[in-house]
Structures are given as C-alpha cells and as structure tokens.
Design a protein around this motif. Structure first.
Motif, PDB file in Angstrom:
ATOM      1  N   SER A   1      12.830 -10.064  55.970  1.00  0.00           N
ATOM      2  CA  SER A   1      13.755 -11.201  55.987  1.00  0.00           C
ATOM      3  C   SER A   1      13.730 -11.862  57.372  1.00  0.00           C
ATOM      4  O   SER A   1      13.610 -11.176  58.386  1.00  0.00           O
ATOM      5  CB  SER A   1      15.166 -10.699  55.676  1.00  0.00           C
ATOM      6  OG  SER A   1      16.098 -11.739  55.697  1.00  0.00           O
ATOM      7  N   PRO A   2      13.823 -13.189  57.475  1.00  0.00           N
ATOM      8  CA  PRO A   2      13.966 -14.131  56.367  1.00  0.00           C
ATOM      9  C   PRO A   2      12.625 -14.567  55.786  1.00  0.00           C
ATOM     10  O   PRO A   2      11.641 -14.653  56.500  1.00  0.00           O
ATOM     11  CB  PRO A   2      14.671 -15.322  57.019  1.00  0.00           C
ATOM     12  CG  PRO A   2      14.166 -15.313  58.433  1.00  0.00           C
ATOM     13  CD  PRO A   2      13.991 -13.850  58.789  1.00  0.00           C
TER      14      PRO A   2
ATOM     15  N   ASP B   1      20.580  -8.024  42.462  1.00  0.00           N
ATOM     16  CA  ASP B   1      20.976  -8.920  43.551  1.00  0.00           C
ATOM     17  C   ASP B   1      22.479  -9.133  43.381  1.00  0.00           C
ATOM     18  O   ASP B   1      22.905  -9.917  42.542  1.00  0.00           O
ATOM     19  CB  ASP B   1      20.222 -10.241  43.459  1.00  0.00           C
ATOM     20  CG  ASP B   1      20.607 -11.210  44.573  1.00  0.00           C
ATOM     21  OD1 ASP B   1      21.376 -10.816  45.475  1.00  0.00           O
ATOM     22  OD2 ASP B   1      20.138 -12.364  44.537  1.00  0.00           O
ATOM     23  N   GLY B   2      23.281  -8.401  44.153  1.00  0.00           N
ATOM     24  CA  GLY B   2      24.717  -8.423  43.930  1.00  0.00           C
ATOM     25  C   GLY B   2      25.020  -7.803  42.579  1.00  0.00           C
ATOM     26  O   GLY B   2      24.621  -6.678  42.289  1.00  0.00           O
TER      27      GLY B   2
ATOM     28  N   GLU C   1      21.444 -16.482  50.855  1.00  0.00           N
ATOM     29  CA  GLU C   1      21.665 -15.080  51.188  1.00  0.00           C
ATOM     30  C   GLU C   1      21.655 -14.218  49.919  1.00  0.00           C
ATOM     31  O   GLU C   1      22.170 -14.625  48.872  1.00  0.00           O
ATOM     32  CB  GLU C   1      23.009 -14.913  51.896  1.00  0.00           C
ATOM     33  CG  GLU C   1      23.150 -15.763  53.152  1.00  0.00           C
ATOM     34  CD  GLU C   1      22.167 -15.354  54.237  1.00  0.00           C
ATOM     35  OE1 GLU C   1      21.858 -14.142  54.319  1.00  0.00           O
ATOM     36  OE2 GLU C   1      21.726 -16.223  54.996  1.00  0.00           O
ATOM     37  N   HIS C   2      21.087 -12.999  50.029  1.00  0.00           N
ATOM     38  CA  HIS C   2      20.999 -12.087  48.889  1.00  0.00           C
ATOM     39  C   HIS C   2      21.387 -10.674  49.319  1.00  0.00           C
ATOM     40  O   HIS C   2      21.164 -10.282  50.468  1.00  0.00           O
ATOM     41  CB  HIS C   2      19.582 -12.075  48.311  1.00  0.00           C
ATOM     42  CG  HIS C   2      19.129 -13.421  47.833  1.00  0.00           C
ATOM     43  ND1 HIS C   2      19.330 -13.866  46.548  1.00  0.00           N
ATOM     44  CD2 HIS C   2      18.490 -14.437  48.489  1.00  0.00           C
ATOM     45  CE1 HIS C   2      18.841 -15.084  46.425  1.00  0.00           C
ATOM     46  NE2 HIS C   2      18.331 -15.450  47.582  1.00  0.00           N
TER      47      HIS C   2
ATOM     48  N   THR D   1      17.497 -12.891  53.371  1.00  0.00           N
ATOM     49  CA  THR D   1      17.670 -14.348  53.483  1.00  0.00           C
ATOM     50  C   THR D   1      16.380 -15.063  53.112  1.00  0.00           C
ATOM     51  O   THR D   1      15.297 -14.652  53.525  1.00  0.00           O
ATOM     52  CB  THR D   1      18.072 -14.746  54.915  1.00  0.00           C
ATOM     53  OG1 THR D   1      19.287 -14.073  55.262  1.00  0.00           O
ATOM     54  CG2 THR D   1      18.302 -16.252  55.019  1.00  0.00           C
ATOM     55  N   VAL D   2      16.527 -16.122  52.318  1.00  0.00           N
ATOM     56  CA  VAL D   2      15.389 -16.976  51.973  1.00  0.00           C
ATOM     57  C   VAL D   2      15.658 -18.365  52.535  1.00  0.00           C
ATOM     58  O   VAL D   2      16.657 -18.998  52.190  1.00  0.00           O
ATOM     59  CB  VAL D   2      15.175 -17.065  50.448  1.00  0.00           C
ATOM     60  CG1 VAL D   2      14.015 -18.006  50.127  1.00  0.00           C
ATOM     61  CG2 VAL D   2      14.921 -15.682  49.863  1.00  0.00           C
TER      62      VAL D   2
END
Length: 208
Positions: free
Chosen positions: A63-64, A91-92, A117-118, A143-144
C-alpha cells in the motif's frame, strides 16, 4: 464391550467407563450383573483437544496501490499447515468472493479494489471443528490511489487546454493584426504611388 474375570470395559467416543466384575452395568435398561456401590465405579471423561490456529494476511503490491486498475493479491498463511479448511477474504463487512480452500497452509485470491481506504482480513474455518480452531488475521489497512488524483489531473488538463487555446487565439489574432497592418501599409503605398504618378503627369503638362 469386552468382559473377563477381572474387568469389564466399555469405550464410547471419549467417554471411558470402567466397571469391576460383579457390578451393575445397565445396557438398554437391563442390568448385566448384581448392583455395586457407586464408589466401586471409576468414570473418566476425556475431552477432545482442539489445536489452535493462526492466520496471517499479506497483500501485494504494498500500500498504496497506484490506481483502481491495479490487481491486488491477497495471501493468507495458516499455522499449523496441516489444518484443513477454507479461508474467507473480506474488505470490512464485504466478502471478497467465495471461501478459498487452504492448500499446504496457504490460500490466495486476487481482487481489484476501488480507490480509497480498505480494511482487509482473512478468516479460517476448519473442516473439522473438533480438531482445529477458527482464526482471524489482523486487519490490513490498504489504500488505493486514483480517485482524487485523477480529478486533479483532469482539472489541470482542462486548464492547460484552455491556456493553449488562448495562446493559439492570441497568435492567430496577432497574425490577423499583422495582416491588417500590411494591408494598411499597402494601401498607403498605393496612395503614395498614385500621388507620385499624378505629380509626374502634372510636371509634364507644365513643361509643355
């Protein structure tokens, strides 16, 4: 069930019941021998031992990530590697596809995450819950890039395009102005040429 002169032993799963010969053992509600005081019966409960597991999640690239078109690889490593089961990546609260079988202590999947954000996790579910425990990895924050950056880039491109158009318009206007000035000068030259011709004719007439 096995019986001899000294011992009658019954084993059922993890429950071992030992009865001294001559004691009462009820099978299907029927006593197998004469009643025996409770103190003469030794009963042992042997609880099955469940092996603990641990799951570690790794994500690549680190990341990112550059932009939303990047393909991310999620790899979960399970200890002990002999534990059989499946791994659910999330993811969450959102599952990332179906559970992935664990092979040799490893489960892998690929995803394409959106910009932002993930919070990524991996949860192991054993095939045999009496032999191995479930386990959840620590959350990996990921983070992407791409959302805000692309918008800024687009705005810069638009401003650059407008500036280029303005510059081109200025150059074109300058060319038009230069052409107009040339036309005016050409007109003046034509007027001067006409006056010179007139004056020349007038001088010839006076001499005659």
């Amino acid at each position: 069930m096995r019986e001899n002169k000294r011992l009658t032993r019954l084993t059922l799963g993890t429950l071992v019941v030992t009865v001294v010969t001559g004691a009462a053992l009820l099978i299907g509600g029927v006593a197998s021998a004469a009643p025996l005081p409770l103190s003469s019966v030794a009963t042992t409960m042997q609880a099955a031992e469940v092996a603990a597991t641990t799951t570690v999640l790794a994500v690549s690239p680190v990341s990112p990530a550059g932009d939303p078109s990047t393909v991310e690889t999620l790899t979960a490593t399970l200890t002990p590697a002999s534990a059989a089961g499946s791994m659910q990546f999330s993811d969450g609260d959102t599952a990332l596809g179906d559970p992935v079988p664990v092979t040799g202590g490893t489960a892998t999947t690929t995803v394409t995450l959106s910009s932002g954000e993930h919070s990524l996790t991996a949860v192991f579910t054993p095939d045999d819950a009496t032999a191995f425990s479930e386990s959840t990895s620590d959350t990996v924050d990921y983070t992407v890039n791409g959302g805000h950056r692309s918008q800024h880039s687009t705005g810069g491109d638009k401003r650059g395009t407008k500036a280029n158009r303005g510059l081109f318009g200025g150059i074109q206007g300058g060319r038009d102005l230069f052409g107009a000035l040339k036309g005016i000068l050409g007109g003046h030259r034509g007027i001067l040429g006409g006056l010179e011709g007139f004056l020349g004719n007038l001088g010839s007439t006076v001499r005659h």
